[in-house]
Design a protein around this motif. Structure first.
Motif, mmCIF file in Angstrom:
data_model
loop_
_atom_site.group_PDB
_atom_site.id
_atom_site.type_symbol
_atom_site.label_atom_id
_atom_site.label_comp_id
_atom_site.label_asym_id
_atom_site.label_seq_id
_atom_site.Cartn_x
_atom_site.Cartn_y
_atom_site.Cartn_z
ATOM 1 N N GLY A 10 -22.094 20.100 2.535
ATOM 2 C CA GLY A 10 -22.647 19.908 3.265
ATOM 3 C C GLY A 10 -23.180 20.727 4.303
ATOM 4 O O GLY A 10 -23.709 21.571 3.710
ATOM 5 N N LEU A 11 -22.914 21.018 5.750
ATOM 6 C CA LEU A 11 -23.547 21.779 6.071
ATOM 7 C C LEU A 11 -22.647 23.236 6.066
ATOM 8 O O LEU A 11 -23.722 24.035 5.625
ATOM 9 N N THR A 34 -24.769 13.396 -5.183
ATOM 10 C CA THR A 34 -26.007 14.006 -5.847
ATOM 11 C C THR A 34 -27.402 13.610 -4.817
ATOM 12 O O THR A 34 -27.828 15.529 -4.983
ATOM 13 N N ASP A 35 -27.266 13.026 -4.123
ATOM 14 C CA ASP A 35 -28.685 13.216 -3.551
ATOM 15 C C ASP A 35 -27.745 13.623 -2.150
ATOM 16 O O ASP A 35 -29.412 15.227 -2.232
ATOM 17 N N ALA A 36 -27.331 14.430 -1.766
ATOM 18 C CA ALA A 36 -26.870 15.545 -1.134
ATOM 19 C C ALA A 36 -27.059 17.211 -1.405
ATOM 20 O O ALA A 36 -27.789 18.126 -1.022
ATOM 21 N N PRO A 124 -26.132 18.538 4.793
ATOM 22 C CA PRO A 124 -27.494 19.920 4.310
ATOM 23 C C PRO A 124 -28.307 19.748 5.243
ATOM 24 O O PRO A 124 -28.777 20.506 5.450
ATOM 25 N N LEU A 125 -28.348 18.621 5.586
ATOM 26 C CA LEU A 125 -30.161 18.769 6.263
ATOM 27 C C LEU A 125 -29.871 19.674 8.315
ATOM 28 O O LEU A 125 -30.808 20.071 8.213
ATOM 29 N N ALA A 126 -28.755 19.668 7.755
ATOM 30 C CA ALA A 126 -27.876 20.172 9.499
ATOM 31 C C ALA A 126 -28.408 21.667 9.325
ATOM 32 O O ALA A 126 -27.680 22.301 10.148
ATOM 33 N N ALA A 127 -27.640 22.411 7.889
ATOM 34 C CA ALA A 127 -27.640 23.733 7.308
ATOM 35 C C ALA A 127 -28.712 24.572 7.598
ATOM 36 O O ALA A 127 -29.971 24.082 7.632
ATOM 37 N N THR A 128 -28.370 25.790 8.185
ATOM 38 C CA THR A 128 -29.272 27.238 8.151
ATOM 39 C C THR A 128 -28.212 28.218 7.808
ATOM 40 O O THR A 128 -27.021 28.297 7.802
ATOM 41 N N SER B 361 -36.085 31.568 15.972
ATOM 42 C CA SER B 361 -35.385 31.081 15.198
ATOM 43 C C SER B 361 -34.492 29.949 15.476
ATOM 44 O O SER B 361 -33.225 30.462 16.374
ATOM 45 N N LEU B 362 -34.405 28.570 15.087
ATOM 46 C CA LEU B 362 -33.556 27.256 15.711
ATOM 47 C C LEU B 362 -32.190 27.632 14.357
ATOM 48 O O LEU B 362 -33.262 27.152 13.888
ATOM 49 N N ARG B 363 -31.516 26.934 15.184
ATOM 50 C CA ARG B 363 -30.202 26.633 13.919
ATOM 51 C C ARG B 363 -30.653 25.200 14.447
ATOM 52 O O ARG B 363 -29.862 24.377 15.288
ATOM 53 N N ALA B 364 -30.547 24.307 13.315
ATOM 54 C CA ALA B 364 -30.249 22.953 13.207
ATOM 55 C C ALA B 364 -29.122 22.699 13.764
ATOM 56 O O ALA B 364 -27.890 22.645 14.065
#
Lengths: 364, 364
Positions: A10-11, A34-36, A124-128, B361-364
């Protein structure tokens, strides 16, 4: 640390995997979804291939209810040298691991941690990799925790550029109850009073109630998980708060009295509460983790056109002044606004002069 | 309105006198502290000379405890055509005027008002004609209030560029109890819990508790005055809040139970409270007095050098995007920070792209 296994992408899991990968650690990603895990891998957080052997560090970043079970399974499989979790409450996982009959010798290789990073979004898409930069990351070693595992955790925290804070697990849970969980519920309760309030009353909301109720907008699902993991300390704090609330009602009722002596007693009681609040507020750390600096505030009137804030900040920059904090006061029904700039006291008069000179209208 | 008498030349009195003078009204200034009146006059707020006759409008801007006595004396002296006060609670002055045996025919020429303008400092030197711009200014006419006096008040509010809101006096006092006085005391009570907390716990404070406790730093003297004038409605609200607090404790205790059914009941109870808080928070008006806009937030990492914010805002301005709100998240023990920019949803992706392009640098 050369290899890591991140369970839960996740994030939080994906963000720390990104930070580790960037530092050259080989990261294996696993998620029930598994997609994540594939998404995390596609973002550069690591590989979905199985490690095929024991890794240096396993990090469990699954929802709170699954932490202990996941850790127990990994420990049984001897999946790693060290084991961490990142759940926001620390007492539960350890107690559950003990209740699951985990070998005490293996339990020494588990360390409970809590990265205190903000989360507006999840997944995961919000991760950085920068998620944890500058935030406290609490480590809660037990007396017999393996020192090597503690050092692995410190390495992880350093890779994420967070600030390690070592605390006892119970002390951590009491602390987050005090500084996070109790204020969340109180903000919720204040906001709940507005649910059925008259429209006219709600129109009179100012910046004060806006600040007090900001976090009342938080995601219920996340907070049910957090509060479910730490109900006792939060309930104790709300009980204590309830006593102070009763005292507040008592002294306010004295202020309603026709007798001057009782009104005076009421005023003293109200003052006592307000001063305790002043003292507590003074302890809330400001920027850079220091005690709150006594910043001076400069209020500037702006119109609501694009570029107005840019011009203010550019003018402040030209004056060589660092803005420590910004607050925009919202005007009701108008396009104009008021920007409050907080600066170091020694910089205030210079900035005010520079802004006035450049034509800004300052409010005293 | 051509002539006005302002009694009490503190922050509010001097500010409205400045606004009236700017619009060509001849303003006579009086204060028990003659230095304060002279200071106000020297700032251009009017003259300390006696009006030498009946003025169009008398505005009483003295401390709450002196409002009714001052109004009664002015009414007896037939000092003006219309009479206003600006005290933050409205029930008291009218009741006291009636108790002082004021002629009902004269009482028709009194209108209670409340400009809801922020005050960080006090005294005439803090005054500015822009103090009220865009803020609500509540007018509380009684059934028999002279319409001409109501129109004088509307003219004053327009001169001050405030937003008039007409309400019943009692409804006003209940409304400010709800949106201002109760949240003030609750913020105080949360902050008071920190007074004797462990240093380590206090180090974990984040933006949530920082927002909830901001107004706990307010001046006790001012709040004793305000709460003394409105104790009943505030006590009633705290009583109601206390009931919800009791419910919160009850459902948290259920979450401590070993029985799954009781834990499920506890989780449902917590969710109910959190959702009521969500609903209440959604009613808090945002900028421009509208319902809160669903802004999108873009988080940008910055270093702590002067000029960093200026560069962000300049880059946003170049992209033609209006920043609706700014929040700086303070990093603990680090020089880096995170700036949250709130923008209209349709502007978000463009701004993000523009900032990335310029190297942010952007944080999501």
């Amino acid at each position: 640390m050369r290899t890591a296994l991140v369970v839960g992408t996740g994030l939080i899991g994906t963000s720390l995997a990104l930070a580790l990968t960037r530092r050259g650690v080989t990261v294996h990603l696993v998620d029930q979804d598994t997609d994540a895990a594939r998404t995390a891998a596609s973002l550069g957080a690591g590989t979905t291939e199985s490690p095929g052997g024991t890794v240096d560090l396993a990090i469990v970043a699954v929802p709170p209810a699954y932490v202990a079970g996941t850790l127990a399974a990994l420990l049984r499989a001897d999946a790693a040298h060290g084991y961490l979790d990142v759940a926001s409450v620390k007492g539960g996982p350890r107690r559950e691991l003990e209740a699951l009959g985990t070998d005490p010798e293996r339990l020494r290789r588990y360390l409970g941690t809590h990265p205190m990073a903000g989360r507006e979004r999840s997944g995961p898409l919000a991760a950085t990799a920068e998620l944890f930069e500058g935030s406290p990351w609490v480590l809660t070693p037990a007396r017999d925790t393996d020192t090597e595992v503690l050092n692995q955790a410190l390495e992880l925290v350093a890779h994420c550029r967070a600030v390690p804070v070592v605390m006892d697990g119970g002390a951590h849970d009491s602390a987050v109850a005090l500084v996070s969980h109790m204020p969340q519920l109180v903000s919720t309760l204040v906001a709940a009073r507005l649910e059925h309030a008259d429209d006219t009353a709600v129109r009179l909301c100012g910046q004060g109630i806006r600040d007090v109720t900001r976090i009342a907008g938080s995601d219920p699902a996340m907070w049910i998980d957090i509060l479910s993991a730490n109900p006792g300390p939060v309930a104790d704090l709300l009980d204590a708060l309830g006593e102070d609330l009763g005292e507040a009602v008592r002294v306010l009722r004295l202020l309603e009295s026709a007798e001057p002596a009782r009104r005076a007693e009421g005023a003293q009681g109200v003052e006592r509460l307000l001063r305790r609040g002043n003292a507590g507020r003074a302890r809330v750390p400001g920027k850079h983790g220091s005690t709150p600096a006594a910043y001076e505030t400069i209020a500037v009137l702006i119109s609501d056109r694009p570029g107005e804030l840019a011009r203010i900040f550019a003018d402040a920059g030209r004056a060589g002044v660092n803005i420590e904090d910004v607050r925009i006061e919202h005007a009701t029904g108008q396009q104009a606004g008021l920007v409050q700039l907080s600066v170091a006291p020694e910089a205030a008069s210079g900035l005010a002069a520079a802004l006035r000179e450049r034509g800004w209208s300052l409010r005293a």
